[in-house]
Design an enzyme around this catalytic site. Structure first.
Site, mmCIF file in Angstrom:
data_model
loop_
_atom_site.group_PDB
_atom_site.id
_atom_site.type_symbol
_atom_site.label_atom_id
_atom_site.label_comp_id
_atom_site.label_asym_id
_atom_site.label_seq_id
_atom_site.Cartn_x
_atom_site.Cartn_y
_atom_site.Cartn_z
ATOM 1 N N GLN A 267 6.236 21.071 144.934
ATOM 2 C CA GLN A 267 7.471 21.693 144.293
ATOM 3 C C GLN A 267 7.511 21.732 142.984
ATOM 4 O O GLN A 267 7.979 22.688 142.329
ATOM 5 C CB GLN A 267 8.702 20.972 145.134
ATOM 6 N N HIS A 270 6.676 24.861 140.908
ATOM 7 C CA HIS A 270 7.313 26.247 141.067
ATOM 8 C C HIS A 270 7.830 26.299 139.759
ATOM 9 O O HIS A 270 7.986 27.579 139.185
ATOM 10 C CB HIS A 270 8.532 25.923 141.973
ATOM 11 N N GLU A 335 17.291 19.412 148.600
ATOM 12 C CA GLU A 335 17.162 20.791 149.296
ATOM 13 C C GLU A 335 16.189 20.529 150.373
ATOM 14 O O GLU A 335 16.213 20.955 151.277
ATOM 15 C CB GLU A 335 16.486 21.678 148.062
ATOM 16 N N HIS A 336 15.015 19.880 149.891
ATOM 17 C CA HIS A 336 13.787 19.392 150.997
ATOM 18 C C HIS A 336 13.767 17.810 151.026
ATOM 19 O O HIS A 336 13.775 17.333 149.907
ATOM 20 C CB HIS A 336 12.600 19.744 150.696
ATOM 21 N N ASP A 369 7.881 25.927 153.749
ATOM 22 C CA ASP A 369 7.825 27.037 152.629
ATOM 23 C C ASP A 369 7.541 28.550 153.210
ATOM 24 O O ASP A 369 7.843 29.520 152.878
ATOM 25 C CB ASP A 369 7.222 26.611 151.561
ATOM 26 N N HIS A 428 59.510 39.293 159.080
ATOM 27 C CA HIS A 428 58.798 38.578 159.973
ATOM 28 C C HIS A 428 59.376 38.153 161.344
ATOM 29 O O HIS A 428 59.155 38.412 162.388
ATOM 30 C CB HIS A 428 58.100 37.280 159.401
HETATM 31 N N1 NAD Z 1 15.664 27.543 146.694
HETATM 32 C C1 NAD Z 1 14.752 28.309 146.937
HETATM 33 O O1 NAD Z 1 14.977 28.912 148.156
HETATM 34 C C2 NAD Z 1 13.870 28.937 146.300
HETATM 35 C C3 NAD Z 1 12.811 29.758 146.596
HETATM 36 C C4 NAD Z 1 11.710 30.210 145.738
HETATM 37 C C5 NAD Z 1 11.954 29.747 144.259
HETATM 38 N N2 NAD Z 1 12.916 29.162 144.050
HETATM 39 C C6 NAD Z 1 13.191 28.875 142.624
HETATM 40 O O2 NAD Z 1 13.642 30.095 142.081
HETATM 41 C C7 NAD Z 1 13.334 30.106 140.488
HETATM 42 C C8 NAD Z 1 12.738 31.283 140.302
HETATM 43 O O3 NAD Z 1 12.850 31.609 138.967
HETATM 44 P P1 NAD Z 1 11.837 32.551 138.140
HETATM 45 O O4 NAD Z 1 12.184 32.307 136.636
HETATM 46 O O5 NAD Z 1 10.349 32.414 138.532
HETATM 47 O O6 NAD Z 1 12.253 33.951 138.743
HETATM 48 P P2 NAD Z 1 13.569 34.625 138.791
HETATM 49 O O7 NAD Z 1 13.417 36.179 139.293
HETATM 50 O O8 NAD Z 1 14.640 33.906 139.314
HETATM 51 O O9 NAD Z 1 14.001 34.921 137.255
HETATM 52 C C9 NAD Z 1 13.430 35.942 136.500
HETATM 53 C C10 NAD Z 1 14.198 36.847 135.720
HETATM 54 O O10 NAD Z 1 15.054 36.005 134.929
HETATM 55 C C11 NAD Z 1 15.529 36.639 133.595
HETATM 56 N N3 NAD Z 1 15.599 35.912 132.447
HETATM 57 C C12 NAD Z 1 14.334 34.975 131.978
HETATM 58 N N4 NAD Z 1 14.405 34.445 130.811
HETATM 59 C C13 NAD Z 1 15.562 35.155 130.556
HETATM 60 C C14 NAD Z 1 16.330 35.213 129.270
HETATM 61 N N5 NAD Z 1 15.808 34.443 128.224
HETATM 62 N N6 NAD Z 1 17.435 35.658 128.915
HETATM 63 C C15 NAD Z 1 18.026 36.606 130.234
HETATM 64 N N7 NAD Z 1 17.439 36.807 131.140
HETATM 65 C C16 NAD Z 1 16.216 36.134 131.413
HETATM 66 C C17 NAD Z 1 14.463 37.984 133.643
HETATM 67 O O11 NAD Z 1 15.587 39.053 133.796
HETATM 68 C C18 NAD Z 1 13.560 38.055 134.771
HETATM 69 O O12 NAD Z 1 13.545 39.252 135.477
HETATM 70 C C19 NAD Z 1 12.331 29.061 140.432
HETATM 71 O O13 NAD Z 1 12.965 27.810 139.906
HETATM 72 C C20 NAD Z 1 11.839 28.565 141.918
HETATM 73 O O14 NAD Z 1 11.791 26.899 141.982
HETATM 74 C C21 NAD Z 1 13.723 28.572 144.903
HETATM 75 N N1 HSO Z 2 9.870 25.787 147.878
HETATM 76 C C1 HSO Z 2 10.537 27.122 147.885
HETATM 77 C C2 HSO Z 2 12.067 26.863 148.020
HETATM 78 O O1 HSO Z 2 12.656 25.918 147.284
HETATM 79 C C3 HSO Z 2 10.119 28.082 148.584
HETATM 80 C C4 HSO Z 2 8.566 28.515 148.376
HETATM 81 C C5 HSO Z 2 8.248 30.046 148.534
HETATM 82 N N2 HSO Z 2 7.096 29.897 148.234
HETATM 83 C C6 HSO Z 2 6.587 28.449 147.961
HETATM 84 N N3 HSO Z 2 7.674 28.077 148.148
HETATM 85 ZN ZN ZN Z 3 7.746 25.795 147.582
#
Ligand code: NAD
Ligand code: HSO
Ligand code: ZN
Length: 438
Positions: A267, A270, A335-336, A369, A428
């Site tokens: 995790q 990520h 979360e997990h 995942d 009413h």
């Molecule tokens: N909880 C879940 O089920 C789950 C599953 C997969 C991923 N995740 C999490 O989701 C998150 C994904 O984040 P990510 O950043 O990789 O992708 P994201 O798609 O959430 O964000 C990317 C977008 O953020 C915007 N951005 C980035 N910097 C910016 C700035 N300075 N100003 C304005 N906009 C800005 C941009 O528009 C970009 O397209 C990670 O934290 C990951 O751990 C959670």
């Molecule tokens: N751990 C993420 C949810 O918190 C989901 C994910 C997608 N691919 C790998 N991991």
């Molecule tokens: Zn994951």
């Protein structure tokens, strides 16, 4: 707490006087949504609301480093999605299809039924379940590509019977991921736009010339996505706030320390904001896991991200016993949760707050995942206290059914009349009284 400037991961002990304060600081992700993030998100939302496609294109060029001229360059056709699916290796196609099949089978079981019952006087009461007309699914794409999130978002929507699914996914620097496109084809997504962040949330919430306005936005994302979802709630529905990934492992000291180190990394890799916490009442075991972390971290492809995450938000926590570990679980509401213990079933009744519970040493969180079947879009930052995993129920709503017989209306009318007059709402009361028989 150990010195964060040198240690890869903090060591905490529940007997330390400052433990609870340290833990609060560690858990505070919402703290990163500072005024600057709020202001930027508000500005983007207002701009997209006012200028539609042009604002989305400008924000996408700016934040994802693209140079497109119009929205048509940010839309993927069904043919492109199919082509990506066909281009996969047989191994990838089979893995994606096997995961999709298992996710579908699990979610089929969540389908709620409409129901009705008849009272003695012939009055019928019930609940009618209806799918959403149009759902918007946010698939994150800033720091990694998530084909698995396409399946986890779109499959329950389909199982629920949603008529139209609109997917948004950012493609920083214009890099398309074939597996993401293939997953959208496999999961039967209707529209795909390569946009992300607050601008994508705004486009889904308000609609633009090209992006259809949706009824609900689901899916995880970074702080810009989470802040935007929170802001548009009310205009559209949202599922939950699913932010940076988190894992909390509780170990009885008998699991291979290398396995546990890798589970934490899974995790941490990520996002620098992701959170990995290990709790045990065995201090020597925590030492062994810390040694595994130091040895294995440099072998990771995403070492830098995982290291930053462990340094900023990770912890190895020494607790006193099993009972205290359970208290910590319910306080953190992770979360997990991995229960890396001998008899995980014995713990289950006492665990009140966790997005997903991984039972026993062999159930690594990574299996959930991708392919175990349950949804990986889960509540983060302690919101498992009041939120549930994304599911079929998120794509449906319920209407109450009330069908009074003449006798039923008469009897209910007497009760309603008294209560309505007590509220001084005489229209009413008179409306109910018209239907009283005698
Ligand atoms: N909880 C879940 O089920 C789950 C599953 C997969 C991923 N995740 C999490 O989701 C998150 C994904 O984040 P990510 O950043 O990789 O992708 P994201 O798609 O959430 O964000 C990317 C977008 O953020 C915007 N951005 C980035 N910097 C910016 C700035 N300075 N100003 C304005 N906009 C800005 C941009 O528009 C970009 O397209 C990670 O934290 C990951 O751990 C959670
Ligand atoms: N751990 C993420 C949810 O918190 C989901 C994910 C997608 N691919 C790998 N991991
Ligand atoms: Zn994951």
């Amino acid at each position: 707490m150990s010195d964060k400037s040198t240690a890869t991961i903090a060591r905490l002990s529940t007997v330390d006087g400052a433990f609870h304060q340290h833990l609060d600081t560690l858990l505070d992700w919402e703290g990163v949504s500072d005024k600057a993030v709020q202001a930027r998100v508000e500005e983007i939302l207002a701009d997209v609301k006012q200028r539609g496609d042009s604002a989305v294109v400008e924000a996408t060029n700016r934040f994802d480093r693209l140079s497109v001229e119009g929205m048509e360059q940010l839309r993927l056709s069904p043919e492109q999605l199919k082509k990506a699916f066909d281009s996969l290796s047989a191994e990838q196609r089979n893995a994606l299809s096997a995961a999709a099949e298992r996710i579908k089978r699990y979610h089929e079981r969540q389908k709620p039924n409409s129901w009705q019952y008849e009272e003695a006087d012939g009055t019928v009461l019930g609940q009618k379940v209806t799918p959403l007309d149009r759902a918007g699914i946010y698939v994150p794409g800033g720091k990694a590509a998530y084909p698995s999130s396409v399946l986890m978002n779109a499959i329950p929507a389909h199982v629920a019977g949603v008529r139209e699914i609109v997917m948004v996914v950012p493609t920083p620097d214009g890099v398309l991921n074939d597996l993401v496109l293939a997953a959208a084809h496999l999961a039967g997504v209707d529209y795909v736009f390569t946009i992300g962040g607050a601008q994508a949330v705004a486009a889904l919430a308000y609609g633009t010339e090209s992006v259809p306005r949706v009824d609900k936005i689901v899916g995880p994302g970074n702080i810009y996505v989470a802040t935007a979802k929170r802001a548009v709630f009310g205009q559209v529905g949202i599922d939950m706030i699913a932010g940076p990934s988190e894992i909390m492992v509780v170990s009885d000291g008998q699991t291979d320390p290398d396995w546990l180190a890798m589970d934490l990394f899974s995790q941490a890799e990520h996002d620098e904001d992701a959170q990995a916490i290990l709790v045990s009442w065995n201090a020597a075991h925590l030492d062994a896991v810390e040694a595994s972390i130091e040895r294995l971290l440099p072998t990771l492809e995403r070492e830098e991200i995982a290291r930053a995450s462990l340094q900023r938000r990770g912890a190895l926590i020494l607790c006193q016993d099993q009972a205290e570990a359970i208290e910590l679980i319910n306080r953190i509401a992770p979360e997990h949760l991995e229960l890396s213990v001998e008899a995980p079933n014995d713990w289950l009744d006492q665990i009140r707050h966790a997005g997903a519970i991984f039972m026993g040493r062999h159930t690594s969180e990574a299996l959930g995942d991708y392919c175990a079947g349950p949804n990986h879009v889960l509540p983060t930052s302690g919101t498992a206290r009041f939120s549930s995993p994304l599911g079929v129920y998120d794509f449906q709503k319920r209407s109450s059914i009330i069908h009074c017989s003449p006798d039923g209306a008469s009897e209910l009318g007497k009760i309603a009349s008294v209560l309505a007059r007590g509220e001084s709402l005489t229209a009413h009361a008179r409306s109910a009284e018209y239907r009283i028989n005698d």
